[in-house]
Design a protein around this motif. Sequence first.
Motif, PDB file in Angstrom:
ATOM      1  N   UNK A 137      11.933  12.115 -21.467  1.00 47.49           N
ATOM      2  CA  UNK A 137      11.624  12.081 -20.030  1.00 47.49           C
ATOM      3  C   UNK A 137      12.567  13.000 -19.258  1.00 47.49           C
ATOM      4  N   UNK A 138      13.856  12.842 -19.476  1.00 46.96           N
ATOM      5  CA  UNK A 138      14.824  13.715 -18.807  1.00 46.96           C
ATOM      6  C   UNK A 138      14.622  15.161 -19.245  1.00 46.96           C
ATOM      7  N   UNK A 139      14.295  15.348 -20.525  1.00 49.81           N
ATOM      8  CA  UNK A 139      14.127  16.706 -21.044  1.00 49.81           C
ATOM      9  C   UNK A 139      12.963  17.425 -20.369  1.00 49.81           C
ATOM     10  N   UNK A 140      11.868  16.712 -20.168  1.00 48.42           N
ATOM     11  CA  UNK A 140      10.721  17.336 -19.496  1.00 48.42           C
ATOM     12  C   UNK A 140      11.075  17.705 -18.058  1.00 48.42           C
ATOM     13  N   UNK A 141      11.780  16.817 -17.400  1.00 47.81           N
ATOM     14  CA  UNK A 141      12.157  17.074 -16.003  1.00 47.81           C
ATOM     15  C   UNK A 141      13.055  18.302 -15.914  1.00 47.81           C
ATOM     16  N   UNK A 142      14.027  18.379 -16.795  1.00 48.20           N
ATOM     17  CA  UNK A 142      14.964  19.502 -16.768  1.00 48.20           C
ATOM     18  C   UNK A 142      14.256  20.800 -17.151  1.00 48.20           C
ATOM     19  N   UNK A 143      13.376  20.735 -18.133  1.00 49.14           N
ATOM     20  CA  UNK A 143      12.672  21.944 -18.562  1.00 49.14           C
ATOM     21  C   UNK A 143      11.757  22.456 -17.455  1.00 49.14           C
ATOM     22  N   UNK A 197       3.328  18.332 -23.544  1.00 51.73           N
ATOM     23  CA  UNK A 197       2.209  17.487 -23.113  1.00 51.73           C
ATOM     24  C   UNK A 197       1.346  18.230 -22.100  1.00 51.73           C
ATOM     25  N   UNK A 198       0.034  18.031 -22.190  1.00 47.54           N
ATOM     26  CA  UNK A 198      -0.887  18.689 -21.257  1.00 47.54           C
ATOM     27  C   UNK A 198      -0.586  18.306 -19.813  1.00 47.54           C
ATOM     28  N   UNK A 199      -0.262  17.021 -19.597  1.00 48.30           N
ATOM     29  CA  UNK A 199       0.013  16.562 -18.232  1.00 48.30           C
ATOM     30  C   UNK A 199       1.257  17.252 -17.678  1.00 48.30           C
ATOM     31  N   UNK A 200       2.242  17.404 -18.530  1.00 49.28           N
ATOM     32  CA  UNK A 200       3.474  18.068 -18.101  1.00 49.28           C
ATOM     33  C   UNK A 200       3.188  19.519 -17.738  1.00 49.28           C
ATOM     34  N   UNK A 201       2.404  20.177 -18.578  1.00 49.64           N
ATOM     35  CA  UNK A 201       2.103  21.584 -18.321  1.00 49.64           C
ATOM     36  C   UNK A 201       1.283  21.744 -17.041  1.00 49.64           C
TER      37      UNK A 201
END
Lengths: 178, 176
Positions: free
Chosen positions: A41-47, B25-29
Motif C-alpha cells: 500500500x505504501x509502495x504504491x502511494x510512493x511510486x 494493478x490496473x486500478x493503480x495505473x
Amino acid sequence: MTDATLVLAALDGDRAAFATLVDRHAPPCLRFATRMLGNIHDAEEVTQDTMMRVHRWLSRYDTTQSFRTWVMSIHVNRCRTALLQRGRRTRRIVLDEPVVLLASVPSTSANTDLRDAIERALAQIEPMQREAFLLRHVEQLTYDEMASATTAGVSALKMRVQRACERLQVILAEDRHA
Amino acid sequence: MLDDERLPSSLEQAVDLLRDGPPIRDEWRSALDVQLSQQVTRRVWHVRPMHAIAACAMFVLFGGAVTATFLLSRDNARVASTAPQSMVRFDLVAPSAVRVSIVGDFNGWNAEALPMRRSGDGRTWQLDVKLPPGRYTYGFVVDGRLVRDPSAPESGSDDFGVPSSVVLVSHRGGST
C-alpha cells in the motif's frame, strides 16, 4: 525507442511516450518501494508520487544521463520520506501479538518460506543498508549509478552493501534454526 | 573485500525471489493516469500565448473590473477566468473521473458542498465559485482522493501534509 527519445516526445506533449516510460520504470520502482517499506500500500502511494514528480520535473532531466538513475534518485528520496512518516504511524499498530498470530497463515512452499524470511530479515537491518543492498543486488544498479541516485559515496555504499549481506546472512541463519 | 561485488551464494536464492516484484494493478495505473492527465493540462494552457495577450489587453482597457483571464508562467500556470462580483472559475481536466468536487478554506473542506460539473467535452470539470477578496487554499476531490490543482501555485510543501493550492481573489474581481 530509448528513454531519452521518449522523454523528448513526452516534453512535446506526447502522452503515449510518457505512458511508455511509466510502463518501463514503474515496476522496478514499485518493487524497490515494496522491499524498502515492507508493504504494497505504501509502495504504491510512493511510486505514484514518484511518477508524478518525474512527469512534473521532466524538463529538468539531462538526456545525456541515465533516465533510470534519475528516476531512482527521485524515488529513493520519496521512499526515505515515506519511511520516516510510516515509522511514526506504525509504532502505534504493530505490537499486537494476538492479532499478528490470527493473521498468520501456514506457508505453502519453500519459496514462500524463504521469501517471508528474507523480507523479515530486510526489515531488521538499517534502512541505509537495506537501501544500498536493494539498489545493488535487486535493482542491479552499478555503484556509480547508486552514488548518483543516493548522493552517497561509492566506498560508503560498498560498505553498506557488505554489512547488509553479513547481517542478512546472520538473520536468515538464525531464522532457519528458530 | 569491498571490491568483491559478488552476492554471497547463501543469499542468491532469496535475492532471486526479491527480484520478482509485485504486479502493477490496473486500478493503480488508472489512478496514476488520471493524475498525470491533470498535470498535462498545464502544458496545454501554457502554449496559448494569445490568451495571455488578450488578457493583458482586456486588463489594460477595462482595468480588470469586468472580466479577467490570467495565464501564468509554465511552472505555476493556472487559468482562472472571473466575472463581476469575484466569480472564480475552476477547471480540472480529469476525463476518467466519476465524481469531482472542490474543497477549500471557503467551504470548510467539505467534499459534498461544491460538486463540479463535467463540461461538454466530457473531459473537463468546471465550477464557478463566488468568493470575496482574499487568499484561499483549496484542492480537488477526485473520486474520493484529494489532489492539488496541477496548474496553480502550491500552498507549500506537500511532503508532510495534504496537497493543496492557492488562489488569490483581488478587490477588483481578478484572481490568480
